[in-house]
Design an enzyme around this catalytic site. Structure first.
Site, PDB file in Angstrom:
ATOM      1  NE  ARG A 194      -2.023   2.023   3.521  1.00  0.00           N
ATOM      2  CZ  ARG A 194      -2.609   2.475   4.639  1.00  0.00           C
ATOM      3  NH1 ARG A 194      -3.860   2.120   4.947  1.00  0.00           N
ATOM      4  NH2 ARG A 194      -1.957   3.282   5.460  1.00  0.00           N
TER       5      ARG A 194
ATOM      6  CE1 TYR B 203      -4.684   5.922   5.560  1.00  0.00           C
ATOM      7  CE2 TYR B 203      -4.790   6.120   7.951  1.00  0.00           C
ATOM      8  CZ  TYR B 203      -4.695   5.346   6.820  1.00  0.00           C
ATOM      9  OH  TYR B 203      -4.590   3.995   6.945  1.00  0.00           O
TER      10      TYR B 203
ATOM     11  CG  ASP C 222      -7.157   3.481   3.457  1.00  0.00           C
ATOM     12  OD1 ASP C 222      -6.973   2.904   4.540  1.00  0.00           O
ATOM     13  OD2 ASP C 222      -8.248   3.979   3.112  1.00  0.00           O
TER      14      ASP C 222
ATOM     15  CG  HIS D 161      -8.398   6.725   6.291  1.00  0.00           C
ATOM     16  ND1 HIS D 161      -8.798   7.393   7.416  1.00  0.00           N
ATOM     17  CD2 HIS D 161      -7.992   5.518   6.710  1.00  0.00           C
ATOM     18  CE1 HIS D 161      -8.627   6.629   8.479  1.00  0.00           C
ATOM     19  NE2 HIS D 161      -8.135   5.481   8.077  1.00  0.00           N
TER      20      HIS D 161
ATOM     21  CD  GLU E  57      -8.472   0.399   2.909  1.00  0.00           C
ATOM     22  OE1 GLU E  57      -7.350   0.054   2.481  1.00  0.00           O
ATOM     23  OE2 GLU E  57      -8.748   0.420   4.117  1.00  0.00           O
TER      24      GLU E  57
ATOM     25  CD  GLU F  85     -10.167   0.567   7.666  1.00  0.00           C
ATOM     26  OE1 GLU F  85      -9.361   0.071   6.849  1.00  0.00           O
ATOM     27  OE2 GLU F  85      -9.857   1.458   8.468  1.00  0.00           O
TER      28      GLU F  85
ATOM     29  NE  ARG G 241      -9.480  -2.588   3.877  1.00  0.00           N
ATOM     30  CZ  ARG G 241      -8.411  -2.906   4.604  1.00  0.00           C
ATOM     31  NH1 ARG G 241      -7.917  -4.131   4.533  1.00  0.00           N
ATOM     32  NH2 ARG G 241      -7.860  -2.030   5.409  1.00  0.00           N
TER      33      ARG G 241
ATOM     34  CD  GLU H  45      -4.487  -2.966   6.694  1.00  0.00           C
ATOM     35  OE1 GLU H  45      -5.707  -3.111   6.734  1.00  0.00           O
ATOM     36  OE2 GLU H  45      -3.937  -1.879   6.934  1.00  0.00           O
TER      37      GLU H  45
ATOM     38  CD1 TRP I 280      -7.353  11.771  10.800  1.00  0.00           C
ATOM     39  CD2 TRP I 280      -7.938   9.647  11.227  1.00  0.00           C
ATOM     40  NE1 TRP I 280      -6.204  11.045  10.889  1.00  0.00           N
ATOM     41  CE2 TRP I 280      -6.517   9.732  11.145  1.00  0.00           C
ATOM     42  CE3 TRP I 280      -8.520   8.401  11.468  1.00  0.00           C
ATOM     43  CZ2 TRP I 280      -5.690   8.611  11.309  1.00  0.00           C
ATOM     44  CZ3 TRP I 280      -7.706   7.288  11.627  1.00  0.00           C
ATOM     45  CH2 TRP I 280      -6.300   7.422  11.556  1.00  0.00           C
TER      46      TRP I 280
HETATM   47  C1  CS2 Z   1      -6.500   1.977   7.947  1.00  0.00           C
HETATM   48  C2  CS2 Z   1      -6.443   1.743   9.422  1.00  0.00           C
HETATM   49  O1  CS2 Z   1      -5.200   0.018   7.752  1.00  0.00           O
HETATM   50  C3  CS2 Z   1      -6.093   0.717   7.216  1.00  0.00           C
HETATM   51  O2  CS2 Z   1      -6.651   0.444   6.149  1.00  0.00           O
HETATM   52  O3  CS2 Z   1      -7.740   2.418   7.493  1.00  0.00           O
HETATM   53  O4  CS2 Z   1      -5.114   1.831   9.802  1.00  0.00           O
HETATM   54  C4  CS2 Z   1      -7.275   2.676  10.276  1.00  0.00           C
HETATM   55  O5  CS2 Z   1      -6.841   4.008  10.078  1.00  0.00           O
HETATM   56  C5  CS2 Z   1      -7.103   2.290  11.725  1.00  0.00           C
HETATM   57  O6  CS2 Z   1      -7.407   0.929  11.870  1.00  0.00           O
HETATM   58  C6  CS2 Z   1      -8.010   3.115  12.623  1.00  0.00           C
HETATM   59  O7  CS2 Z   1      -7.919   2.671  13.955  1.00  0.00           O
HETATM   60 MG    MG Z   2      -8.273   1.599   5.673  1.00  0.00          MG
END
Ligand code: CS2
Ligand code: MG
Length: 403
Positions: free
Chosen positions: A148, A160, A211, A213, A237, A263, A284, A340, A403
């Protein structure tokens, strides 16, 4: 029957907070479940200790599905990240116990191995495109087949996914949320150049992921997906916040870049439309946040009907208990995509000794009975809980953002 006689929650902070549930049966077999919810850890600890554990004692540890239904339907107030993480921890611990009693590694109870190993991806990041690509190269040299890429956005004080520490990225960094500033235009200008340079320097054999995010609107996500098509990403992502699953119709209409979401989901209902309308390519959802192994298998089974593959979350805020459980799931699930893998710190690994191993860009959960992970409670006790929040994000005009 293996009657549950004790259960307790262990909160520890070996560099970051983890919440672990330990269930014990009358004949001394114990199982573990991860209950970590980054930034809200004590809410899940209390949900377990104050509300669920009293109902666990005396139950037959073999009745995993009944326990899941009991705690899901019995709450009346269903779903949500806190309750589903608590149910996930119970579910995972009961699967650990069942496999230990059977004397088998958990994946054997999930239908056996469907593959020899589990392909994983690592996180390369940097303050510049060159630094990011250099770190990606080091992952490729370690054998990773997938990486990634997250690079600092010029003009922003933080981005991020870009860590201060070279290898361990832990965003929960303050006991009152850090305020970060975001600029979508600056971000959208920077990402295509990162992946054009990455393909130029790293070639086409490595899978590249990114990502977003949750930072874009659907039409911005459609534009970014189109801009990245020539770079052939493995996935883009969390392109847009996914409460409105229908928003992905717009993204899908504009780009063939594969999409990954999930996620932050905690039940099949969060992704049912995304899967049934084939609006995503990878789901995810994870063991710890989506109701445990029992529920994750149902999400994967639905996804399999629609050519959606798994891509379980595996960040550092998911403990080695989740990593172990995920690898057993990944080894067996038919529509596996990728896992991941953000390495934990040495102190975390010391608290959670485990059998899973990395080699050549892939992982395997090992052949120990159960999950193949334990918790060293004496070591855990030396790392007391320390409140830590994920950052919050505002636009340059001060508007609250994602965020
Ligand atoms: C992120 C995460 O790994 C990822 O794909 O989206 O690191 C996420 O920011 C954290 O799990 C938040 O606690
Ligand atoms: Mg993520």
């Amino acid at each position: 029957m293996p009657r549950i006689v004790a259960a307790r929650v262990i909160v520890t902070c070996p560099g970051r907070n983890f919440v672990t549930l330990r269930i014990e049966t009358a004949d001394g077999v114990h199982g573990l479940g991860d209950a970590t919810l980054n930034g809200r850890e004590l809410a899940v600890a209390s949900y377990l200790s104050d509300h669920l554990i009293p109902c666990l004692i005396g139950r037959d540890a073999h009745q995993i599905e009944d326990a899941w239904q009991y705690f899901y339907r019995g709450a009346y107030w269903r779903r949500g990240p806190v309750g589903m993480a608590a149910i996930a921890a119970i579910d995972t611990a009961l699967w650990d116990i069942k496999a230990k009693i059977a004397g088998l590694p958990l994946y054997q109870l999930l239908g056996g191995a469907s593959r020899t190993e589990v392909m994983v991806y690592g996180h390369a990041n940097g303050k510049t495109i060159e630094e990011t690509i250099d770190q990606a190269r080091s992952y490729i040299e370690q054998g990773y087949k997938a990486v990634r890429l997250q690079s600092a956005v010029p003009g922003l004080s933080s981005t991020y996914g870009v860590s201060k520490d070279r290898l361990f990225y832990e965003p929960a960094d303050a006991d009152i949320p850090t305020e970060t500033v975001w600029s979508t235009p600056a971000y959208l200008r920077s990402v295509p150049a990162l992946f054009e340079a990455a393909r130029d320097k790293l070639g086409w054999a490595v899978h590249l992921l990114h990502d977003v995010h949750h930072r874009l609107t659907p039409i911005e996500a459609g534009r970014l997906g189109k801009d990245l098509e020539a770079s052939r990403l493995f996935w883009l992502e969390d392109a847009t916040p996914a409460e409105n699953q229908a928003a992905f119709r717009l993204i899908r209409a504009h780009t063939t870049t594969p999409l990954a979401v999930g996620e932050v989901f905690n039940s099949i209902w969060d992704c049912k439309q995304l899967i049934e309308e084939q609006l995503i390519d990878y789901i995810r959802t994870t063991v710890v946040h989506a109701g445990g192994i029992t529920h994750l298998r149902k999400v994967a089974a639905l996804a399999d009907l629609y050519n959606v593959r798994t891509g379980c979350h595996g960040a550092t805020d998911l403990s080695p208990v989740t990593m172990a459980a995920a690898l057993h799931f990944d080894l067996s699930v038919p529509n596996f995509g990728i896992q991941e893998y953000m390495r934990h710190t040495a102190e975390t690994d010391a608290v959670f000794p485990h059998h899973y191993r990395f080699a050549g860009g892939c992982m395997h959960p090992g052949e120990a009975a159960g999950l193949g992970v334990d918790i060293d409670e004496a070591a855990a006790a030396t790392f007391p809980y320390r409140r830590a929040y994920l950052p919050v994000s505002r636009l340059e005009d001060g508007s609250m953002f994602n965020w």
